[in-house]
Scaffold this active site. Structure first.
Site: not given
Ligand code: ATP
Ligand code: LTN
Length: 327
Positions: A111, A194, A197
């Site tokens: 990040k 990955k 969001k």
């Molecule tokens: P950001 O983009 O803001 O970093 P994010 O989409 O990665 O957010 P988080 O809020 O960090 O989401 O994660 C919430 C939960 O969803 C965590 O347990 C994370 O491991 C899981 N998660 C996020 N993205 C994925 C993915 N692509 N596949 C599986 N699990 C995910």
């Protein structure tokens, strides 16, 4: 029965990755112990976010938790910022984690990579300290997360060991629980990244309409082999779609390969879209009803009350252990 805890940052619209990697598992385990499933709104402040967006996203995630099947009679659903003990405990615990350890965190490195040093907030660096506080406050042993969060849970484990060695058994040792399939759903447009969001490229949002979901999956990047075959190195796009299908249907990769033997990617993608739509369509209706009912704030208030009860006890235990408690 062991306590269960996990959180999601309200940084954007929930994705299919959040659903498969996290929320789906929250629903599965919610009755296996007391569960604390919160919205990590303080963590969302670690990167710039508009106040209204943060506010709206936070309620939205709570509504989706309910729509996905979390039962507020069983699970404690709350906002992290409604429980002051998270912040208070983080201030104490920051003294037992070190600069070197925090610098090695992949999420921090990813990040902050494109940012100038002057623009990197301290909160982004100390993110895992607050996360460790979240985890230990509820004496939770089970932490269901997607793969990207395992490193943070491991750091919380190191902290618990260090703290207990120094002050005696005070904190409960947590452990990350990661689904065998679906712990890392990849972007549909770049399957080496990955699905996330905060990076809208290649995302499927839980809020997307049926038509949009179908369109996104039909245009997902696939590979050269023209064969439905699981191989993350050679066929990352198809393997990602197989993972999505497997985690939503319980079918093994072998079963999926057999089912689509001799068929093209078009047929396979249509089937993946059907599976995703069948899983998500019922939520969307429930989600709309929940938002209209105005129930979300009530659920969050109830969750915060219970969370405060438990968290304040742990905080006192820590304060006493380190010599801060004088009442
Ligand atoms: P950001 O983009 O803001 O970093 P994010 O989409 O990665 O957010 P988080 O809020 O960090 O989401 O994660 C919430 C939960 O969803 C965590 O347990 C994370 O491991 C899981 N998660 C996020 N993205 C994925 C993915 N692509 N596949 C599986 N699990 C995910
Ligand atoms: N860092 C997590 C959100 C989160 C969390 C937690 C997950 C904050 N505190 C405690 C598990 C346990 C994320 O980005 N999803």
């Amino acid at each position: 029965m062991d306590n269960i805890l996990s959180g999601i940052k309200p940084t954007g619209q929930l994705t299919l990755g959040n659903y498969i990697g996290a929320i789906k598992n929250f629903v599965k385990v919610q009755n296996e112990g007391e569960s604390f499933l919160f919205i990590a709104d303080l963590h969302a402040l670690t990167l710039p976010i508009e106040p209204q967006t943060l506010h709206d996203n936070s309620r939205d995630i709570a509504a989706f938790y309910l729509a996905a099947g979390l039962n507020p009679e069983k699970a404690n659903i709350f906002l992290q910022s409604d429980v002051a003990a998270h912040s208070e405990l983080a201030i104490i615990l920051q003294n037992y984690l070190y600069m070197g350890e925090l610098s090695r965190m992949t999420q921090f490195k990813d990040k902050s990579a494109k940012m100038k040093e002057e623009a990197i907030g301290l909160g982004l660096f100390t993110y895992p300290v607050l996360m460790a506080a979240d985890i230990v406050l509820y004496d939770s042993k089970r932490i269901p997360v997607g793969e990207d969060q395992v490193q943070h849970v491991e750091l919380a484990r190191d902290l618990v060991k260090r703290f207990n060695n120094r002050y005696g058994e005070t904190l409960v040792m947590p452990k990350a629980e990661v689904a065998k399939v679906g712990a890392r759903i990849m972007s549909l447009s770049d399957p080496t990244k990955k699905m996330s969001k905060s990076d809208p490229k290649g995302d499927v949002y839980l809020k997307d309409s049926v038509d949009v979901i179908r369109k996104k999956i039909m245009s997902a990047v696939t590979d050269m082999e023209a064969k439905v075959h699981y191989d993350v190195e050679k066929q990352p796009g198809v393997s990602n779609l197989m993972t999505i299908m497997s985690s939503l249907t319980g079918k093994s990769f072998e079963q999926i390969e057999k089912e689509f033997e001799g068929k093209g990617y078009g047929d396979f993608k249509r089937a993946v879209a059907d599976v995703v739509i069948a899983e998500l369509a019922p939520f969307k209706e429930r989600y709309e009803q929940i938002v209209k009912s105005g129930k979300v704030d009530e659920v969050l208030a109830k969750g915060a009350k219970r969370a405060n009860e438990i968290a304040s006890k742990t905080l006192v235990r820590v304060q006493k252990a380190v010599g801060l408690y004088h009442k």
